[in-house]
Scaffold this active site. Structure first.
Site, PDB file in Angstrom:
ATOM      1  N   LYS A  77      33.279  46.985  38.837  1.00 46.01           N
ATOM      2  CA  LYS A  77      32.943  46.756  37.675  1.00 46.01           C
ATOM      3  C   LYS A  77      31.612  45.767  37.371  1.00 46.01           C
ATOM      4  O   LYS A  77      32.203  44.647  37.780  1.00 46.01           O
ATOM      5  CB  LYS A  77      33.934  47.054  36.448  1.00 46.01           C
ATOM      6  CG  LYS A  77      33.527  47.259  35.265  1.00 46.01           C
ATOM      7  CD  LYS A  77      34.681  47.246  34.162  1.00 46.01           C
ATOM      8  CE  LYS A  77      34.356  47.642  33.006  1.00 46.01           C
ATOM      9  NZ  LYS A  77      35.867  47.786  32.033  1.00 46.01           N
ATOM     10  N   SER A 152      36.223  51.942  29.494  1.00 45.58           N
ATOM     11  CA  SER A 152      34.883  51.411  29.844  1.00 45.58           C
ATOM     12  C   SER A 152      34.572  51.310  31.325  1.00 45.58           C
ATOM     13  O   SER A 152      33.271  51.354  31.615  1.00 45.58           O
ATOM     14  CB  SER A 152      34.584  50.142  29.163  1.00 45.58           C
ATOM     15  OG  SER A 152      35.559  49.218  29.778  1.00 45.58           O
ATOM     16  N   SER A 176      40.811  50.783  29.537  1.00 47.22           N
ATOM     17  CA  SER A 176      39.756  51.055  30.311  1.00 47.22           C
ATOM     18  C   SER A 176      39.775  51.077  31.737  1.00 47.22           C
ATOM     19  O   SER A 176      38.799  51.353  32.344  1.00 47.22           O
ATOM     20  CB  SER A 176      38.490  49.982  30.015  1.00 47.22           C
ATOM     21  OG  SER A 176      37.901  49.949  28.861  1.00 47.22           O
TER      22      SER A 176
HETATM   23  N1  GLN Z   1      38.048  51.743  24.775  1.00 43.24           N
HETATM   24  C1  GLN Z   1      38.487  50.471  24.067  1.00 43.24           C
HETATM   25  C2  GLN Z   1      37.708  49.704  23.436  1.00 43.24           C
HETATM   26  O1  GLN Z   1      36.532  50.148  23.256  1.00 43.24           O
HETATM   27  C3  GLN Z   1      39.256  49.665  25.409  1.00 43.24           C
HETATM   28  C4  GLN Z   1      38.067  49.159  25.982  1.00 43.24           C
HETATM   29  C5  GLN Z   1      38.703  48.352  27.259  1.00 43.24           C
HETATM   30  O2  GLN Z   1      39.814  48.759  27.553  1.00 43.24           O
HETATM   31  N2  GLN Z   1      37.874  47.545  27.961  1.00 43.24           N
HETATM   32  O3  GLN Z   1      37.555  48.565  23.228  1.00 43.24           O
END
Ligand code: GLN
Length: 509
Positions: A77, A152, A176
């Site tokens: 990532k 994400s 994510s």
């Molecule tokens: N979707 C969640 C957020 O927007 C989790 C994001 C993540 O785990 N990096 O914060």
């Protein structure tokens, strides 16, 4: 078997036995990337030259009789630092930034002989659930190119699901790794907080962030976790726990275990077919001798509320460093021109530099950050401000302790907990883009384990409307072996992980 369809552990064996060279394996994945990337768009950077060089060197060394190294290609990532290789966090503010060092996970994977093939797309600074918040482009779900891959870590999950790499790493702050794994029909493991070093992971919410593997099966999740886990003096929150051999956990013996299904994660908002698939998975486990009961995590009902105070608060502090004086983009520098340190170049703005330091900060941040990141910074600065700190931030931290206790109590009776990974399957690109609250709901089931710092894994458990459904297993701190064993037992009895996305090769509509 085509190399691209082999798992990481199969490839490692083929390479070790001399059946195939690292360069051959690498080339077949590069070909695959060329064939599907136009449709999937999982990558921000493909490191073909870097990969080819390492593969050639390792093949030569092996020919010369050196101890063979694994040689399996992987992706990271783009919020994981890679020395001299662009690391953007999906943000324009870091466009072109090349870190002067590599994250511990990168160093460990390379030390094991694995070969970086590219950096994957993500929501900007890992804020989002669909990868649509990337400052560069959206990524498509290989199962249906009109749908999001989740987020994400959507680029990592899509790359693995599309056979562009055998495995990738993602980061998980509130879901994510697990949620995109679920949307893309692959395996995603969020380790216990502290098991994997965060050194070199660009910080979003430091008390929640964890790096973990995204793979096509449970065996690979064990393999990759084993390669990256363990204490790191460079991360003060790294746990002083010697990781076991996770491969040993892969025995399909779960007879006598007891699992709870928290009703708070299985109620309103969970699509009926998602519910059905998870119930079927629970029935598979029951056949294998697991006792399954409904249970309760009363404070999980408030987990989203806690998270959207705590995570933005930490983010607002962590993101203060992007101000045009240290990393990446600087407002006002000539387009494509000024080097602002570490090789990063200003490339959005143009025009004369702002007159004073404050205007430089303000214009850099207002031009460099996207709307979701700005929303989080404003929210975070607000809940931390004098007068509101006690009402919001402190209260959320207290509630977090209560949630942690709910889990402790549950694990007094249950070995592990079961829930859907996400209440829905992948949704169409654009559907929730203008509705942050609808987007936040995608993390309903993953956020509780994040707040409690606990490990959780998402594994494929079937389909709804042709899209993959994920089963989430959560366990006590450092119970990764147990979770892998249960996930492996489930995988052995089902064939969901062997299904291939149908639409690959078709151009994005
Ligand atoms: N979707 C969640 C957020 O927007 C989790 C994001 C993540 O785990 N990096 O914060």
């Amino acid at each position: 078997m085509r190399f691209t369809e082999a798992t990481a552990s199969q490839l490692a064996t083929l390479i070790a036995q001399g059946e195939v060279t690292r360069s051959e394996v690498l080339e077949s994945f590069l070909e695959r990337i060329v064939a599907v990337e136009e449709s999937v768009a999982a990558f921000l950077t493909v490191t073909a030259d870097h990969g080819r060089r390492l593969a050639r060197l390792a093949d030569k060394a092996a020919e010369g009789g050196a101890t063979p190294t694994a040689g399996v290609p992987f992706a990271l990532k783009d919020n994981i630092a890679t020395q001299d290789i662009p690391t953007t966090c999906g943000s324009r503010i870091l466009e072109g930034y090349r870190p002067p060092y590599s994250a511990t996970v990168m160093q460990r994977l390379e030390a094991a002989g694995h070969i970086l093939l590219g950096k994957t797309n993500c929501d900007e600074f890992a804020m989002g659930s669909s990868t649509e918040n990337s400052g560069f482009h959206p990524t498509a779900n290989p199962w249906d190119l009109r749908c999001v891959p989740g987020g994400s870590s959507g680029g990592s999950a899509a790359a693995v699901a599309a056979y562009e790499v055998p495995f990738a790493l993602g980061s998980d702050t509130g879901g994510s790794i697990r949620q995109p794994a679920s949307f893309c029909g692959v395996v995603g493991l969020k380790p216990t907080y502290g098991l994997v070093s965060r050194y070199g992971l660009v910080a979003f919410a430091s008390s929640l962030d964890q790096i973990g593997p995204i793979t096509r099966d449970v065996t690979d999740a064990a393999l990759v976790l084993g390669a990256i886990a363990g204490p790191d003096p460079l991360d003060s929150t790294s746990a002083r726990v010697k990781p076991p051999d996770y491969g040993q956990a892969l025995v399909p013996d779960v007879d006598g275990l007891v699992a709870g299904i928290p009703r708070e994660l299985f109620g309103e908002g969970v699509e009926p077919e998602v519910r059905q698939r998870v119930e079927e998975a629970a029935a598979v486990l029951a056949e294998l001798g697991v006792g399954v009961e409904e249970c309760s995590l009363p404070n999980a009902a408030f987990a989203l509320d806690m998270y959207y105070v705590i995570a933005p608060a930490e983010a607002s502090s962590n993101l203060a460093r992007y101000d045009g004086t240290r990393y990446g983009y600087r407002a006002g520098a000539a387009a494509g021109g000024e080097d602002v340190g570490n090789g990063a170049r200003a490339s959005i703005g143009g025009g004369p530099p702002p007159g004073d330091l404050l205007s430089l900060y303000l214009s850099t941040r207002s031009q460099g950050f996207g709307p979701e990141v700005k929303r989080r910074i404003m929210l975070g600065a607000y809940v931390l401000s004098a007068g509101y700190y006690d009402a919001y931030y402190l209260k959320a931290q207290k509630a977090r302790t209560l949630l942690r206790r709910d889990f402790e109590q549950a694990f007094g009776r249950y070995d592990f907990l079961i829930s859907p990974t996400s209440p829905t399957v992948a949704f169409p690109i654009g559907e929730r883009a203008d509705d942050p609250l609808a987007m936040y709901m995608a993390d309903l089931c993953t956020i509780p384990a994040s707040l409690a710092g606990l490990p959780a894994i998402s594994v494929p458990c079937g389909f709804s409307q042709g899209l993959p459904v994920g089963l989430q297993l959560m366990g006590p701190a450092f119970s990764e072996e147990l979770l892998l064993r249960v996930a492996f037992a489930h995988e052995q009895r089902t064939d969901h992980h062997t299904k291939r996305p149908p639409l690959l090769g078709v151009k994005r509509h």
